[in-house]
Design an enzyme around this catalytic site. Structure first.
Site, PDB file in Angstrom:
ATOM      1  N   GLU A 105      -5.787 -17.331 -15.753  1.00 59.38           N
ATOM      2  CA  GLU A 105      -7.032 -18.328 -15.562  1.00 59.38           C
ATOM      3  C   GLU A 105      -8.186 -17.745 -15.547  1.00 59.38           C
ATOM      4  O   GLU A 105      -8.317 -16.943 -14.476  1.00 59.38           O
ATOM      5  CB  GLU A 105      -6.853 -19.367 -14.587  1.00 59.38           C
ATOM      6  CG  GLU A 105      -7.924 -20.437 -14.593  1.00 59.38           C
ATOM      7  CD  GLU A 105      -7.924 -21.588 -13.405  1.00 59.38           C
ATOM      8  OE1 GLU A 105      -8.963 -21.947 -13.290  1.00 59.38           O
ATOM      9  OE2 GLU A 105      -6.830 -22.084 -13.058  1.00 59.38           O
TER      10      GLU A 105
ATOM     11  N   GLU B  80       1.263 -17.434 -12.592  1.00 63.20           N
ATOM     12  CA  GLU B  80      -0.024 -17.901 -12.952  1.00 63.20           C
ATOM     13  C   GLU B  80      -1.061 -17.160 -11.870  1.00 63.20           C
ATOM     14  O   GLU B  80      -0.747 -16.904 -11.056  1.00 63.20           O
ATOM     15  CB  GLU B  80      -0.208 -19.339 -12.772  1.00 63.20           C
ATOM     16  CG  GLU B  80      -1.810 -19.851 -13.209  1.00 63.20           C
ATOM     17  CD  GLU B  80      -2.466 -19.877 -11.850  1.00 63.20           C
ATOM     18  OE1 GLU B  80      -3.812 -20.569 -12.227  1.00 63.20           O
ATOM     19  OE2 GLU B  80      -2.215 -19.707 -10.733  1.00 63.20           O
TER      20      GLU B  80
ATOM     21  N   HIS C  25       2.846 -20.987  -9.614  1.00 63.77           N
ATOM     22  CA  HIS C  25       1.556 -21.249  -9.473  1.00 63.77           C
ATOM     23  C   HIS C  25       0.919 -19.980  -8.318  1.00 63.77           C
ATOM     24  O   HIS C  25       1.352 -20.019  -6.974  1.00 63.77           O
ATOM     25  CB  HIS C  25       1.015 -22.642  -8.801  1.00 63.77           C
ATOM     26  CG  HIS C  25      -0.334 -22.959  -9.015  1.00 63.77           C
ATOM     27  ND1 HIS C  25      -0.821 -23.520  -7.777  1.00 63.77           N
ATOM     28  CD2 HIS C  25      -1.270 -22.817  -9.716  1.00 63.77           C
ATOM     29  CE1 HIS C  25      -2.087 -23.960  -7.975  1.00 63.77           C
ATOM     30  NE2 HIS C  25      -2.375 -23.381  -9.013  1.00 63.77           N
TER      31      HIS C  25
ATOM     32  N   HIS D 193      -8.713 -16.856  -6.101  1.00 68.40           N
ATOM     33  CA  HIS D 193      -8.938 -18.239  -6.534  1.00 68.40           C
ATOM     34  C   HIS D 193     -10.171 -18.739  -6.387  1.00 68.40           C
ATOM     35  O   HIS D 193     -11.106 -19.325  -7.144  1.00 68.40           O
ATOM     36  CB  HIS D 193      -7.724 -18.986  -6.087  1.00 68.40           C
ATOM     37  CG  HIS D 193      -8.116 -20.656  -6.579  1.00 68.40           C
ATOM     38  ND1 HIS D 193      -8.964 -21.473  -5.361  1.00 68.40           N
ATOM     39  CD2 HIS D 193      -7.817 -21.262  -7.578  1.00 68.40           C
ATOM     40  CE1 HIS D 193      -8.834 -22.781  -6.256  1.00 68.40           C
ATOM     41  NE2 HIS D 193      -8.276 -22.426  -7.179  1.00 68.40           N
TER      42      HIS D 193
END
Length: 289
Positions: A150, A67, A40, A82
């Site tokens: 993402e 990711e 992650h 993020h």
């Protein structure tokens, strides 16, 4: 993940990771049984999240699935970060003290390139930079890794889906081999996932969240996978997802985020989860033996 490793686990609830493709096992040294393990934001318990150092650490540990989170700068550069702001994971408050709240979208790529994205995590990583998506893709390719990408906060960045796909295409990531086994695009926004599917139907996609069982056929029109907070999952829900076929004709899959302890990983494996998203991939790997 997050300030510091403890906060990383909490923030993980805002940006899980997943993968859904064949040949899930990492290179030598990764798990040989059990659910797929996804690092992650890279191996984010051991290096600053979403940096080249984090994916290099995952590669060094033997994990090939990583990711990340993609956002856009004021001048249109795609960067890997993020949060909607730069305050938590960089020294932006020191470098640009008068520009609160320090949102990613308010800074140019050149301005962000000046920031230290590593010292918040450890002095060992002082001077680490926020990578552009192009830089990130080059390193993932160099490491022979696979990517769960993402699209973060898409409502803030109209058109980011098309721009992301264009960059992936330019970097050679939309060829049949990558689409078959090396790439997954996901978002918490169903509209964003649908847009990616409509633009490039060959791409595997995932919705981050937990639609009701009744809604699964609707999501299966554009998402190959449902990825949910591990605390919300049950064996019955996972079985229901597996009972629906996604847009590429295969049963939908489920990945759980963010799992950082062996007992939770074992419980989820017993439920039939297909993958584990984790800040500590080595801890989860030891669970499978």
């Amino acid at each position: 993940m997050h300030a510091r490793v403890a906060a990383a686990t909490t923030a993980a609830l805002l940006g899980g990771a997943v993968v859904i493709l064949p040949s899930p096992h990492a290179r030598a040294g990764s798990q040989s049984t059990g659910p797929v393990i996804v690092s992650h934001r890279g191996a984010s318990a051991y290096a600053p999240e979403n940096t080249l150092a984090a994916i290099d650490k995952a590669a060094a540990m033997g994990f090939n699935w990583v990711e990340n989170d993609v956002q856009r700068t004021r001048d249109g550069e795609l960067v890997v970060v993020h949060d909607a702001t730069l305050a938590r994971t960089t020294d932006v408050e020191r470098v640009y003290p008068n520009r609160a709240p320090w949102k990613v979208k308010d800074f140019t790529a050149a301005e962000i390139a000046r920031l230290d994205a590593g010292s918040w995590f450890s002095s060992r990583y002082t001077g680490t930079r926020v990578p552009t998506l192009k830089q990130y893709m080059n390193r993932v390719s160099h490491n022979h890794q696979k990517l769960v990408l993402e699209i973060k906060n898409p409502a803030l960045y109209p058109g980011i889906e098309r721009e992301t796909l264009k960059l992936l295409s330019n970097e050679g990531w939309l060829d049949p081999a990558h689409l078959r086994s090396s790439l997954l695009v996901q978002s918490f926004s169903a509209d964003s996932v649908r847009t990616v599917h409509d633009l490039r139907p060959g791409i595997r996609t995932a919705f981050l969240g937990k639609p009701s069982i009744a809604q699964l056929p609707q999501y299966a029109r554009f998402a190959d996978q449902i990825n949910a907070d591990h605390t919300s999952l049950s064996s019955a829900y996972i079985s229901a997802v597996h009972g629906v076929r996604g847009p590429h004709g295969s049963p939908m899959k489920v990945f759980a985020w963010t799992v950082n302890d062996a007992s939770t990983a074992r419980r989820l494996a017993g439920f039939g989860v297909d993958g584990i998203i984790t800040n500590v991939p080595d801890v989860i790997r030891r669970t499978w033996g």
